[in-house]
Design a protein around this motif. Structure first.
Motif, PDB file in Angstrom:
ATOM      1  N   VAL A  60       0.726  -1.319  -0.005  1.00  0.00           N
ATOM      2  CA  VAL A  60       0.071   0.118  -0.055  1.00  0.00           C
ATOM      3  C   VAL A  60       0.794   1.189   0.037  1.00  0.00           C
ATOM      4  O   VAL A  60       0.604   2.104  -0.714  1.00  0.00           O
ATOM      5  CB  VAL A  60      -1.190  -0.097   1.115  1.00  0.00           C
ATOM      6  CG1 VAL A  60      -1.656   1.417   1.316  1.00  0.00           C
ATOM      7  CG2 VAL A  60      -1.965  -1.241   1.280  1.00  0.00           C
ATOM      8  N   LYS A  61       1.942   1.286   0.937  1.00  0.00           N
ATOM      9  CA  LYS A  61       2.922   2.224   0.821  1.00  0.00           C
ATOM     10  C   LYS A  61       3.680   2.493  -0.472  1.00  0.00           C
ATOM     11  O   LYS A  61       3.906   3.334  -0.922  1.00  0.00           O
ATOM     12  CB  LYS A  61       3.902   2.203   1.961  1.00  0.00           C
ATOM     13  CG  LYS A  61       3.157   2.293   3.614  1.00  0.00           C
ATOM     14  CD  LYS A  61       4.177   2.213   4.629  1.00  0.00           C
ATOM     15  CE  LYS A  61       3.516   2.651   5.834  1.00  0.00           C
ATOM     16  NZ  LYS A  61       4.056   2.403   6.952  1.00  0.00           N
ATOM     17  N   ALA A  62       3.829   1.424  -1.049  1.00  0.00           N
ATOM     18  CA  ALA A  62       4.677   1.494  -2.214  1.00  0.00           C
ATOM     19  C   ALA A  62       3.548   2.132  -3.568  1.00  0.00           C
ATOM     20  O   ALA A  62       4.112   2.257  -4.614  1.00  0.00           O
ATOM     21  CB  ALA A  62       5.056  -0.008  -2.796  1.00  0.00           C
ATOM     22  N   ASN A  63       2.310   2.213  -3.132  1.00  0.00           N
ATOM     23  CA  ASN A  63       1.316   2.580  -4.057  1.00  0.00           C
ATOM     24  C   ASN A  63       0.883   3.982  -3.722  1.00  0.00           C
ATOM     25  O   ASN A  63      -0.188   4.541  -4.020  1.00  0.00           O
ATOM     26  CB  ASN A  63       0.045   1.660  -4.233  1.00  0.00           C
ATOM     27  CG  ASN A  63      -0.867   2.076  -5.133  1.00  0.00           C
ATOM     28  OD1 ASN A  63      -0.637   2.600  -6.156  1.00  0.00           O
ATOM     29  ND2 ASN A  63      -2.181   1.667  -5.236  1.00  0.00           N
ATOM     30  N   MET A  64       1.651   4.751  -2.679  1.00  0.00           N
ATOM     31  CA  MET A  64       1.456   6.063  -2.094  1.00  0.00           C
ATOM     32  C   MET A  64       0.088   6.107  -1.222  1.00  0.00           C
ATOM     33  O   MET A  64      -0.717   7.118  -1.216  1.00  0.00           O
ATOM     34  CB  MET A  64       1.540   6.805  -3.169  1.00  0.00           C
ATOM     35  CG  MET A  64       2.789   7.144  -3.679  1.00  0.00           C
ATOM     36  SD  MET A  64       2.653   8.413  -5.038  1.00  0.00           S
ATOM     37  CE  MET A  64       2.830   7.511  -6.597  1.00  0.00           C
ATOM     38  N   ASP A 101       5.420 -12.297   8.484  1.00  0.00           N
ATOM     39  CA  ASP A 101       5.849 -11.052   9.177  1.00  0.00           C
ATOM     40  C   ASP A 101       6.849 -10.480   8.469  1.00  0.00           C
ATOM     41  O   ASP A 101       8.120 -10.790   8.481  1.00  0.00           O
ATOM     42  CB  ASP A 101       6.293 -11.454  10.636  1.00  0.00           C
ATOM     43  CG  ASP A 101       6.859 -10.248  11.551  1.00  0.00           C
ATOM     44  OD1 ASP A 101       6.529  -9.053  10.661  1.00  0.00           O
ATOM     45  OD2 ASP A 101       7.163 -10.337  12.640  1.00  0.00           O
ATOM     46  N   PHE A 102       6.708  -9.305   7.764  1.00  0.00           N
ATOM     47  CA  PHE A 102       7.606  -8.529   7.023  1.00  0.00           C
ATOM     48  C   PHE A 102       7.910  -7.171   7.716  1.00  0.00           C
ATOM     49  O   PHE A 102       8.717  -6.571   6.956  1.00  0.00           O
ATOM     50  CB  PHE A 102       7.129  -8.272   5.635  1.00  0.00           C
ATOM     51  CG  PHE A 102       6.712  -9.537   4.794  1.00  0.00           C
ATOM     52  CD1 PHE A 102       7.873 -10.448   4.344  1.00  0.00           C
ATOM     53  CD2 PHE A 102       5.356  -9.922   4.446  1.00  0.00           C
ATOM     54  CE1 PHE A 102       7.415 -11.275   3.431  1.00  0.00           C
ATOM     55  CE2 PHE A 102       5.128 -11.101   3.712  1.00  0.00           C
ATOM     56  CZ  PHE A 102       6.209 -11.780   3.201  1.00  0.00           C
ATOM     57  N   SER A 103       7.629  -7.265   8.753  1.00  0.00           N
ATOM     58  CA  SER A 103       7.739  -5.787   9.494  1.00  0.00           C
ATOM     59  C   SER A 103       9.226  -5.287   9.790  1.00  0.00           C
ATOM     60  O   SER A 103       9.593  -4.191   9.782  1.00  0.00           O
ATOM     61  CB  SER A 103       7.212  -6.059  10.835  1.00  0.00           C
ATOM     62  OG  SER A 103       7.712  -6.726  11.929  1.00  0.00           O
ATOM     63  N   ILE A 109      13.416   0.165   5.926  1.00  0.00           N
ATOM     64  CA  ILE A 109      13.233   0.943   5.099  1.00  0.00           C
ATOM     65  C   ILE A 109      13.010   2.324   5.426  1.00  0.00           C
ATOM     66  O   ILE A 109      13.508   3.272   5.255  1.00  0.00           O
ATOM     67  CB  ILE A 109      12.031   0.692   4.003  1.00  0.00           C
ATOM     68  CG1 ILE A 109      12.431  -0.582   3.166  1.00  0.00           C
ATOM     69  CG2 ILE A 109      11.578   1.815   3.116  1.00  0.00           C
ATOM     70  CD1 ILE A 109      11.042  -1.326   2.422  1.00  0.00           C
ATOM     71  N   GLU A 110      12.059   2.346   6.416  1.00  0.00           N
ATOM     72  CA  GLU A 110      11.864   3.471   7.600  1.00  0.00           C
ATOM     73  C   GLU A 110      13.120   4.204   7.987  1.00  0.00           C
ATOM     74  O   GLU A 110      13.292   5.299   8.050  1.00  0.00           O
ATOM     75  CB  GLU A 110      10.651   3.270   8.534  1.00  0.00           C
ATOM     76  CG  GLU A 110       9.272   3.015   8.042  1.00  0.00           C
ATOM     77  CD  GLU A 110       8.873   4.284   7.264  1.00  0.00           C
ATOM     78  OE1 GLU A 110       9.177   5.416   7.410  1.00  0.00           O
ATOM     79  OE2 GLU A 110       7.947   4.087   6.305  1.00  0.00           O
ATOM     80  N   LYS A 111      14.009   3.332   8.462  1.00  0.00           N
ATOM     81  CA  LYS A 111      15.044   3.854   9.204  1.00  0.00           C
ATOM     82  C   LYS A 111      16.337   4.292   8.281  1.00  0.00           C
ATOM     83  O   LYS A 111      16.724   5.222   8.317  1.00  0.00           O
ATOM     84  CB  LYS A 111      15.981   2.703   9.995  1.00  0.00           C
ATOM     85  CG  LYS A 111      16.321   3.110  11.316  1.00  0.00           C
ATOM     86  CD  LYS A 111      17.083   2.069  12.098  1.00  0.00           C
ATOM     87  CE  LYS A 111      16.055   1.000  12.596  1.00  0.00           C
ATOM     88  NZ  LYS A 111      16.630  -0.352  13.052  1.00  0.00           N
ATOM     89  N   ASN A 112      16.252   3.688   6.986  1.00  0.00           N
ATOM     90  CA  ASN A 112      17.362   4.008   6.148  1.00  0.00           C
ATOM     91  C   ASN A 112      17.150   4.679   4.763  1.00  0.00           C
ATOM     92  O   ASN A 112      18.142   5.230   4.242  1.00  0.00           O
ATOM     93  CB  ASN A 112      18.389   2.529   5.617  1.00  0.00           C
ATOM     94  CG  ASN A 112      18.912   1.789   6.705  1.00  0.00           C
ATOM     95  OD1 ASN A 112      19.678   2.503   7.608  1.00  0.00           O
ATOM     96  ND2 ASN A 112      18.296   0.665   7.148  1.00  0.00           N
ATOM     97  N   LYS A 119      12.407   6.126  -0.600  1.00  0.00           N
ATOM     98  CA  LYS A 119      11.464   5.339   0.096  1.00  0.00           C
ATOM     99  C   LYS A 119      10.478   4.537  -0.829  1.00  0.00           C
ATOM    100  O   LYS A 119      10.424   3.412  -0.779  1.00  0.00           O
ATOM    101  CB  LYS A 119      10.539   6.272   1.090  1.00  0.00           C
ATOM    102  CG  LYS A 119      10.462   5.450   2.498  1.00  0.00           C
ATOM    103  CD  LYS A 119       9.769   6.655   3.486  1.00  0.00           C
ATOM    104  CE  LYS A 119      10.714   6.518   4.930  1.00  0.00           C
ATOM    105  NZ  LYS A 119      10.251   7.554   5.720  1.00  0.00           N
ATOM    106  N   LEU A 120      10.025   5.369  -1.843  1.00  0.00           N
ATOM    107  CA  LEU A 120       8.953   4.591  -2.598  1.00  0.00           C
ATOM    108  C   LEU A 120       9.513   3.344  -3.589  1.00  0.00           C
ATOM    109  O   LEU A 120       9.224   2.415  -3.515  1.00  0.00           O
ATOM    110  CB  LEU A 120       8.434   5.870  -3.616  1.00  0.00           C
ATOM    111  CG  LEU A 120       7.294   5.248  -4.574  1.00  0.00           C
ATOM    112  CD1 LEU A 120       5.893   5.167  -3.579  1.00  0.00           C
ATOM    113  CD2 LEU A 120       7.068   6.407  -5.391  1.00  0.00           C
ATOM    114  N   ALA A 121      10.984   3.783  -3.864  1.00  0.00           N
ATOM    115  CA  ALA A 121      11.508   2.642  -4.727  1.00  0.00           C
ATOM    116  C   ALA A 121      11.946   1.535  -3.729  1.00  0.00           C
ATOM    117  O   ALA A 121      11.767   0.587  -4.221  1.00  0.00           O
ATOM    118  CB  ALA A 121      12.938   3.417  -5.346  1.00  0.00           C
ATOM    119  N   ALA A 122      12.227   1.690  -2.648  1.00  0.00           N
ATOM    120  CA  ALA A 122      12.604   0.860  -1.604  1.00  0.00           C
ATOM    121  C   ALA A 122      11.389  -0.196  -1.390  1.00  0.00           C
ATOM    122  O   ALA A 122      11.367  -1.387  -1.202  1.00  0.00           O
ATOM    123  CB  ALA A 122      13.181   1.523  -0.139  1.00  0.00           C
TER     124      ALA A 122
END
Ligand code: NIG
Length: 349
Positions: A60-64, A101-103, A109-112, A119-122
């Motif tokens: 979902v985040k990868a889809n903004m 569990d992909f957390s 991603i959030e950290k780096n 972020k979107l690409a990651a």
């Protein structure tokens, strides 16, 4: 499947509220005793369904979109395992396998990742990992002729569901080529361009890779249909849709006729059944809307398709108990639990 957590009986009973003189689904549902021998355990089991969770919002985040689709699974489980086991739905024909569990990937991603674009690409890159692991599990389940019930998660997981089921049922000799159909109750087509994987292009990737033959969307909202997606759909004879407006505004067909059309259009082979929770009026999801079908329409959709389609899998996605913008709905899990029990009842009817 590095990120999969298998459940044991103790895990299941920890969320099942036991009461004298009653039996809950959590007391009847099966678990796998030796995850190291998953294939043999699936082969030996007489269960028809394998229930798994994909609580992630990376797609979902990868889809903004707005995060939070990782919160539906536990909320669902608490409701589902406490459904009464009775003649309508007894429960022992379901294996509850566990959840992904992909957390850890998300935290990394959030950290780096620096800035919006990185972020979107990651996130888009991370969806490939989810795809691979979910596909592998769906493949294993279906090659043993069991029906996966997948609770998401973002709609990105339609891709590994379709790909895994097409390969698995082909390997099992159920279908002549590794290709299946799909019906999707959704406000969006999720047929966006292949710009990197995310929750809005699971069906485009599945079609492009040859795992999806026919695709029909029921309840598509005209207002959220990008023109390029619309063009791709109308120019593809293997893709069809009945818009929300045609059913509920212009009344060209009623809901039952729309679902029957989708079932007929996809009747030549096995068919994945998909429900995006954002199709339901007011339900909590990344793309929540005051306009949508009623919960009972979604229940009827599941029931009709379970009874009348050649079902490959059920995937319910995009629901959230809590969104990252703070909105909450404690009813999401219970609503999904009705949909899953309708599916099991419809398949057994
Ligand atoms: N799976 C949903 N896809 C929709 C909604 C996006 C969102 O707001 O999360 C789409 O791509 O348009």
């Amino acid at each position: 499947m590095n990120h999969f957590k298998f459940y044991n009986k103790k895990d299941v009973l920890a969320v099942t509220r036991i009461r004298r003189f009653e039996t809950k689904l959590g007391e009847r549902i099966q678990v796998i005793h030796d995850p190291g021998k998953l294939e043999a355990s699936l082969q030996a089991s007489n269960a028809s369904f394998v229930l798994i969770g994909v609580p992630e919002d990376i797609g979902v985040k990868a889809n903004m979109g707005i995060g939070g689709t990782d919160s539906a699974w536990l909320s669902f489980l608490h409701a589902f395992l406490n459904i009464q086991s009775n003649d309508f739905c007894e429960g022992s024909n379901i294996i509850l396998l566990g959840h992904f569990d992909f957390s850890g990937i998300e935290s990394l991603i959030e950290k780096n990742a620096q800035g919006f674009d990185e972020k979107l690409a990651a996130y888009r890159h991370a969806v490939n990992t989810i795809d691979d692991e979910v596909e592998q599990l769906i493949h294993l389940i279906t090659q043993n002729k069991k029906i996966p019930i997948v609770i998401g998660g973002g709609h990105n997981n339609s891709y590994p569901c379709i790909k895994g089921a097409a390969k698995g049922f082909y390997k099992a000799g159920v279908i002549p080529i590794a290709q299946i159909n799909a019906i999707n109750l959704d406000a969006h087509a999720d047929f966006r361009p292949m710009e990197g994987r995310h929750s809005g292009n699971g069906f485009s990737y599945a079609e492009n890779d040859g795992y999806l033959e026919k695709y029909c969307v029921v309840g598509l909202h005209e207002n959220y249909l990008p023109q390029n997606v619309w063009m791709d759909m109308v120019n593809n004879p293997f893709v069809d849709c009945i818009t929300y407006e045609d059913i509920f505004v212009h009344e060209k067909r009623n809901f039952r006729q729309a679902v029957d059309h989708a079932i007929e259009f996809t009747s030549d082979t096995l068919c994945g059944i998909e429900i995006d929770i954002d199709s339901i009026e007011g339900a909590l999801s990344s793309a929540s809307s005051p306009v949508g079908v009623q919960v009972n329409h979604a229940r009827q959709f599941i029931s009709y398709t379970a009874m009348d389609s050649k079902v490959a899998y059920l995937h319910i996605c995009e629901g959230a108990a809590k969104l990252s913008d703070g909105r909450e709905d404690r009813g999401t899990g219970k609503m999904i639990s009705y949909l899953v029990s309708d599916f099991v009842k419809g398949m057994m009817a």
